[in-house]
Design a protein around this motif. Sequence first.
Motif, PDB file in Angstrom:
ATOM      1  N   ALA A 190      90.765  31.520  51.375  1.00 21.40           N
ATOM      2  CA  ALA A 190      89.999  30.599  52.088  1.00 21.40           C
ATOM      3  C   ALA A 190      90.785  29.919  53.321  1.00 21.40           C
ATOM      4  N   ALA A 191      92.105  29.885  53.111  1.00 22.04           N
ATOM      5  CA  ALA A 191      93.031  29.330  54.292  1.00 22.04           C
ATOM      6  C   ALA A 191      92.844  30.008  55.705  1.00 22.04           C
ATOM      7  N   TYR A 192      92.641  31.278  55.647  1.00 24.21           N
ATOM      8  CA  TYR A 192      92.181  32.010  56.427  1.00 24.21           C
ATOM      9  C   TYR A 192      90.647  31.602  57.506  1.00 24.21           C
ATOM     10  N   HIS A 193      89.986  31.557  56.589  1.00 25.32           N
ATOM     11  CA  HIS A 193      88.674  31.184  57.066  1.00 25.32           C
ATOM     12  C   HIS A 193      88.524  29.830  57.325  1.00 25.32           C
ATOM     13  N   GLU A 194      89.366  28.787  56.779  1.00 24.13           N
ATOM     14  CA  GLU A 194      89.347  27.610  57.514  1.00 24.13           C
ATOM     15  C   GLU A 194      89.801  27.488  58.804  1.00 24.13           C
ATOM     16  N   GLY A 195      90.773  28.263  59.241  1.00 19.43           N
ATOM     17  CA  GLY A 195      91.065  28.585  60.550  1.00 19.43           C
ATOM     18  C   GLY A 195      90.159  29.131  61.317  1.00 19.43           C
ATOM     19  N   VAL A 196      89.422  30.112  61.032  1.00 16.59           N
ATOM     20  CA  VAL A 196      88.139  30.708  61.764  1.00 16.59           C
ATOM     21  C   VAL A 196      86.983  29.617  62.035  1.00 16.59           C
ATOM     22  N   VAL A 224      85.995  17.934  64.180  1.00 13.98           N
ATOM     23  CA  VAL A 224      85.554  19.038  63.029  1.00 13.98           C
ATOM     24  C   VAL A 224      86.659  18.671  61.696  1.00 13.98           C
ATOM     25  N   ARG A 225      86.002  18.970  60.775  1.00 15.85           N
ATOM     26  CA  ARG A 225      86.662  18.881  59.441  1.00 15.85           C
ATOM     27  C   ARG A 225      86.232  20.088  58.803  1.00 15.85           C
ATOM     28  N   VAL A 226      87.160  20.738  58.012  1.00 15.47           N
ATOM     29  CA  VAL A 226      86.788  22.016  57.234  1.00 15.47           C
ATOM     30  C   VAL A 226      87.704  21.831  56.190  1.00 15.47           C
ATOM     31  N   ALA A 227      87.028  21.960  54.823  1.00 16.58           N
ATOM     32  CA  ALA A 227      87.990  22.305  53.581  1.00 16.58           C
ATOM     33  C   ALA A 227      87.439  23.383  52.693  1.00 16.58           C
ATOM     34  N   GLY A 228      88.017  24.223  52.638  1.00 21.72           N
ATOM     35  CA  GLY A 228      87.625  25.476  51.689  1.00 21.72           C
ATOM     36  C   GLY A 228      88.271  25.498  50.354  1.00 21.72           C
ATOM     37  N   ARG A 229      87.438  26.269  49.470  1.00 20.08           N
ATOM     38  CA  ARG A 229      88.096  26.303  47.940  1.00 20.08           C
ATOM     39  C   ARG A 229      87.453  27.802  47.897  1.00 20.08           C
ATOM     40  N   GLN A 230      88.511  28.471  46.762  1.00 18.49           N
ATOM     41  CA  GLN A 230      87.903  29.509  46.256  1.00 18.49           C
ATOM     42  C   GLN A 230      87.199  29.420  44.939  1.00 18.49           C
ATOM     43  N   VAL A 231      86.168  30.075  44.678  1.00 19.88           N
ATOM     44  CA  VAL A 231      85.368  29.854  43.572  1.00 19.88           C
ATOM     45  C   VAL A 231      85.319  31.144  42.627  1.00 19.88           C
ATOM     46  N   ALA A 232      85.853  32.335  43.164  1.00 19.53           N
ATOM     47  CA  ALA A 232      86.342  33.505  42.581  1.00 19.53           C
ATOM     48  C   ALA A 232      87.172  34.397  43.584  1.00 19.53           C
ATOM     49  N   LEU A 233      87.748  35.417  43.209  1.00 18.46           N
ATOM     50  CA  LEU A 233      88.747  36.193  43.845  1.00 18.46           C
ATOM     51  C   LEU A 233      88.167  36.454  45.426  1.00 18.46           C
ATOM     52  N   LEU A 234      86.955  36.594  45.355  1.00 17.70           N
ATOM     53  CA  LEU A 234      86.459  37.149  46.594  1.00 17.70           C
ATOM     54  C   LEU A 234      85.441  36.314  47.190  1.00 17.70           C
ATOM     55  N   ASP A 235      85.201  35.037  46.385  1.00 19.60           N
ATOM     56  CA  ASP A 235      84.186  34.125  46.895  1.00 19.60           C
ATOM     57  C   ASP A 235      84.576  32.872  47.267  1.00 19.60           C
ATOM     58  N   SER A 236      84.313  32.109  48.387  1.00 16.61           N
ATOM     59  CA  SER A 236      84.620  30.897  48.810  1.00 16.61           C
ATOM     60  C   SER A 236      83.785  30.099  49.481  1.00 16.61           C
ATOM     61  N   GLU A 237      83.779  28.712  49.336  1.00 14.97           N
ATOM     62  CA  GLU A 237      82.860  27.983  49.918  1.00 14.97           C
ATOM     63  C   GLU A 237      83.723  26.884  50.855  1.00 14.97           C
ATOM     64  N   TYR A 238      83.086  26.330  51.794  1.00 11.14           N
ATOM     65  CA  TYR A 238      83.808  25.510  52.881  1.00 11.14           C
ATOM     66  C   TYR A 238      82.865  24.223  53.232  1.00 11.14           C
ATOM     67  N   GLU A 239      83.257  22.968  53.009  1.00 11.01           N
ATOM     68  CA  GLU A 239      82.589  21.684  53.444  1.00 11.01           C
ATOM     69  C   GLU A 239      82.935  21.805  54.866  1.00 11.01           C
ATOM     70  N   LEU A 240      81.988  21.597  55.633  1.00 10.98           N
ATOM     71  CA  LEU A 240      82.039  21.338  57.099  1.00 10.98           C
ATOM     72  C   LEU A 240      81.426  20.235  57.677  1.00 10.98           C
ATOM     73  N   SER A 241      82.026  19.505  58.510  1.00 14.67           N
ATOM     74  CA  SER A 241      81.450  18.349  59.276  1.00 14.67           C
ATOM     75  C   SER A 241      81.886  18.366  60.687  1.00 14.67           C
ATOM     76  N   TRP A 242      81.137  17.555  61.609  1.00 19.09           N
ATOM     77  CA  TRP A 242      81.593  17.431  62.847  1.00 19.09           C
ATOM     78  C   TRP A 242      80.932  16.462  63.722  1.00 19.09           C
ATOM     79  N   LYS A 243      81.186  16.008  64.801  1.00 19.84           N
ATOM     80  CA  LYS A 243      80.495  15.036  65.635  1.00 19.84           C
ATOM     81  C   LYS A 243      80.261  15.644  67.068  1.00 19.84           C
TER      82      LYS A 243
END
Length: 202
Positions: A164-170, A183-202
């Motif tokens: 997730a840290a890599y894709h936060e940068g992406v 821009v705000r990005v907060a990622g979390r792993q939900v499984a070894l190969l699955d992740s989700e990211y909360e995104l917001s911007w103005k």
Amino acid sequence: MHVGIESSAGGAAWELELRRLAASEEDTARGMFFQGTLDVVGFLGGDGAVARCKGVAGLWEINPVHMYPVSRFLRLSSTAARLLAPQLDGFEGVLRRMGTQATVDFVSSMFGRDLMHTAAGSPRKLLQSLGDAYRAAVSYGDRYPLWTGEKSARFIMRRDFMPAAYHEGVLQGVLEAIGAREVRVAGRQVALLDSEYELSWK
């Protein structure tokens, strides 16, 4: 703040190894991502660090548009993160920087230029098209947004080999490249190969 499966550098390195073991030879990524990571390594660690990363990956000549096994990229990334962790706020800091560099390289490629043209300055259009852009750059996984507001989304990644840290940068980099502010990005792993990211911007 990113929450990983393990917070320690040793745990993060082991997680990358588990991801590598889960990859097949058909799981490939374009050489631009390898080269971008080596550019970061060269800038911060010098030629010796670059040579070490290339040796671990078993790749001495890299074509940016060619596809290479992602297992090699994971080896390269793990070595780069260990070498640069003291300079970039730990293992995850290195991965985030690598993700940001990946965005710079992708946006300047023909695949990225197509994405930016399609998005036409709209972060929403960008995120809607991002899954297709990923498919042009890597052979694996599924990625799509779930809208949570006019200027916010949850971005879903399934069967992706980078943490997730890599894709936060992406994601941070690509939203800023389209002109989004705060821009705000907060990622979390939900499984070894699955992740989700909360995104917001103005």
